[in-house]
Design a protein around this motif. Structure first.
Motif, PDB file in Angstrom:
ATOM      1  N   GLU A  93       9.751  13.818 -11.794  1.00  0.00           N
ATOM      2  CA  GLU A  93       9.194  13.077 -12.927  1.00  0.00           C
ATOM      3  C   GLU A  93       7.903  12.402 -12.509  1.00  0.00           C
ATOM      4  OE1 GLU A  93      11.264   9.270 -14.071  1.00  0.00           O
ATOM      5  OE2 GLU A  93      12.825  10.059 -12.757  1.00  0.00           O
ATOM      6  N   PHE A  99       5.146   9.010 -14.056  1.00  0.00           N
ATOM      7  CA  PHE A  99       4.907   8.001 -15.085  1.00  0.00           C
ATOM      8  C   PHE A  99       3.712   7.137 -14.694  1.00  0.00           C
ATOM      9  CE2 PHE A  99       8.183   6.382 -12.194  1.00  0.00           C
ATOM     10  CZ  PHE A  99       7.694   5.134 -11.819  1.00  0.00           C
ATOM     11  N   THR A 157       1.792   3.281 -15.094  1.00  0.00           N
ATOM     12  CA  THR A 157       2.192   1.874 -15.213  1.00  0.00           C
ATOM     13  C   THR A 157       0.989   1.032 -15.594  1.00  0.00           C
ATOM     14  OG1 THR A 157       1.751   1.405 -12.869  1.00  0.00           O
ATOM     15  CG2 THR A 157       3.979   2.135 -13.448  1.00  0.00           C
ATOM     16  N   ILE A 190       5.464   1.254 -19.000  1.00  0.00           N
ATOM     17  CA  ILE A 190       5.752   2.527 -18.348  1.00  0.00           C
ATOM     18  C   ILE A 190       5.439   3.650 -19.334  1.00  0.00           C
ATOM     19  CG2 ILE A 190       7.509   4.006 -17.267  1.00  0.00           C
ATOM     20  CD1 ILE A 190       6.930   1.556 -15.585  1.00  0.00           C
ATOM     21  N   PRO A 222       5.920   7.605 -19.492  1.00  0.00           N
ATOM     22  CA  PRO A 222       6.396   8.856 -18.898  1.00  0.00           C
ATOM     23  C   PRO A 222       5.388   9.983 -19.135  1.00  0.00           C
ATOM     24  CG  PRO A 222       8.069   7.843 -20.302  1.00  0.00           C
ATOM     25  CD  PRO A 222       6.792   7.122 -20.569  1.00  0.00           C
ATOM     26  N   SER A 229      11.814   6.581 -14.811  1.00  0.00           N
ATOM     27  CA  SER A 229      10.911   6.029 -15.827  1.00  0.00           C
ATOM     28  C   SER A 229      11.680   5.116 -16.766  1.00  0.00           C
ATOM     29  CB  SER A 229      10.261   7.165 -16.629  1.00  0.00           C
ATOM     30  OG  SER A 229       9.528   8.033 -15.804  1.00  0.00           O
ATOM     31  N   TYR A 232      11.292   1.020 -16.997  1.00  0.00           N
ATOM     32  CA  TYR A 232      10.889   0.504 -18.301  1.00  0.00           C
ATOM     33  C   TYR A 232      11.889  -0.526 -18.803  1.00  0.00           C
ATOM     34  CZ  TYR A 232       9.696   0.410 -23.276  1.00  0.00           C
ATOM     35  OH  TYR A 232       9.365   0.000 -24.544  1.00  0.00           O
TER      36      TYR A 232
END
Length: 361
Positions: free
Chosen positions: A301, A303, A305, A311, A313, A335, A339
């Motif tokens: 994954e 993500f 910030t 967050i 994704p 993620s 979050y």
């Protein structure tokens, strides 16, 4: 020169002149502004002075104001949150102010007394507390800004500055909300160079990124992923966010090397990862490594910030006109976990083990 004992005057807008509050279901981002703002001025003779909370309004600048010609402008992005029990909370505000002072040093601008400005911010939010949304996910976005206002033509650092804070009730930063974004890897334009101002939250950084961002948006992408300016292969950051990848169960993010922003949310993720005993690597990684991981399945994954979106994704990454799907195009478990945790801390719904939350009232 820091004048820590300056007085803060308050000039309230009469109730009958205050604006109607917008529909909290239709806030968007950066469209509405609270009734009051905080301002103060600096010059070499008096330091910081004329600190006041006053009605929100236009700022008058001389056409020769140095910010308009030489770009001395810095800002921050922060938020205030309304908890379920009605409290108003700030998230790591002194870290934002400390970062702003680092930006000021880089741009040859005066530093300000962080604790005193935090007191002013609390007073400003308390006065306009009805502007802090109560709808789930909505917040009050806070924009501290400093600009050079001395009228002078000639390249040097200015000797007069205006610092101000304005507040804006906001919903989700991206129209898709907390949903996977589509990222375009930019390998032609560059955002920042080593030794430059990439780590500073200065206006010119964002102006320099607009061309690539507009082109990416026109192709249907949410944001741009920047590569380094020298070799065009090392991952740096997304246009409005720091970037993370999960590769073989390890959380990987580029290190702070002077060309990317030291994000407050980035640091929060790293501290939570340490608390949760998640393996983390802050290291240089190439776009080639990321693409290889996407192809062999080890990229689990990714993500972004940032304060605005928290967050973000990443569902798709496009590089050299080829698109790679990440986490099946959905939201990865880390993620989601980051979050949820950060949002719950910010809204006062989870134990704040890091002492990040500062109450306003």
């Amino acid at each position: 020169m820091l004048h820590k004992d300056f007085e803060i005057a308050v000039n309230k807008l009469p109730e009958e002149q205050r604006k109607q509050k917008p529909d909290q279901d239709k806030l968007g981002f950066g469209q509405y502004y609270a009734d009051h703002m905080f301002t103060m001025r600096w010059n070499r003779q008096d330091g910081w002075h004329d600190a006041q909370i006053e009605p929100y309004g236009n700022i008058s600048l001389d056409p020769a104001a140095m910010v308009l010609h030489y770009g001395q402008a810095i800002f921050e992005g922060m938020k205030a949150y309304r908890s379920n029990d009605g409290r108003i909370l700030l998230f790591r505000p002194l870290d934002n102010f400390a970062r702003m002072n680092q930006s000021a040093l880089r741009m040859c601008m005066p530093r300000f007394p962080e604790e005193r400005v935090l007191q002013a911010l609390k007073a400003l939010i308390y006065l306009d507390q009805d502007w802090v949304p109560s709808e789930p996910g909505a917040t009050l976005y806070i924009r501290p800004t400093m600009v050079a206002i001395e009228p002078h033509l000639g390249l040097r650092s200015a000797e007069e500055y205006l610092f101000y804070i304005i507040n804006s009730p906001v919903g989700a930063y991206y129209s898709e909300g907390f949903s996977p974004t589509k990222i375009y890897v930019e390998d032609s334009y560059v955002r920042a160079v080593p030794g430059g101002v990439g780590f500073a939250k200065t206006a010119g950084n964002y102006a320099a990124s607009l061309k690539a961002q507009v082109e990416a948006h026109n192709k249907g992408f949410t944001q741009v992923l920047w590569l380094d300016a020298v070799e065009h292969k090392y991952i740096e950051e997304v246009g409005t966010s720091n970037i993370f990848f999960v590769i073989n169960d390890v959380l990987v993010t580029p290190p702070l090397g002077g060309s990317i922003l030291p994000g407050i949310t980035r640091d929060s993720v790293l501290k939570l990862a340490e608390e949760w005993e998640i393996p983390v690597e802050e290291r240089r990684l190439t776009i080639g490594e990321v693409i290889q991981a996407a192809e062999d399945g080890s990229l689990q994954e990714s993500f972004g910030t940032g304060t605005a979106a928290v967050i973000s994704p990443v569902g798709e990454l496009t590089y050299c006109e080829k698109t790679y799907t990440i986490a099946g195009g959905g939201i990865g478990p880390l993620s989601q976990r980051f979050y949820d945790a950060i949002q719950e801390i910010q809204f006062g719904a989870r134990e704040d083990s890091q002492n990040w939350v500062v109450p306003v009232c």
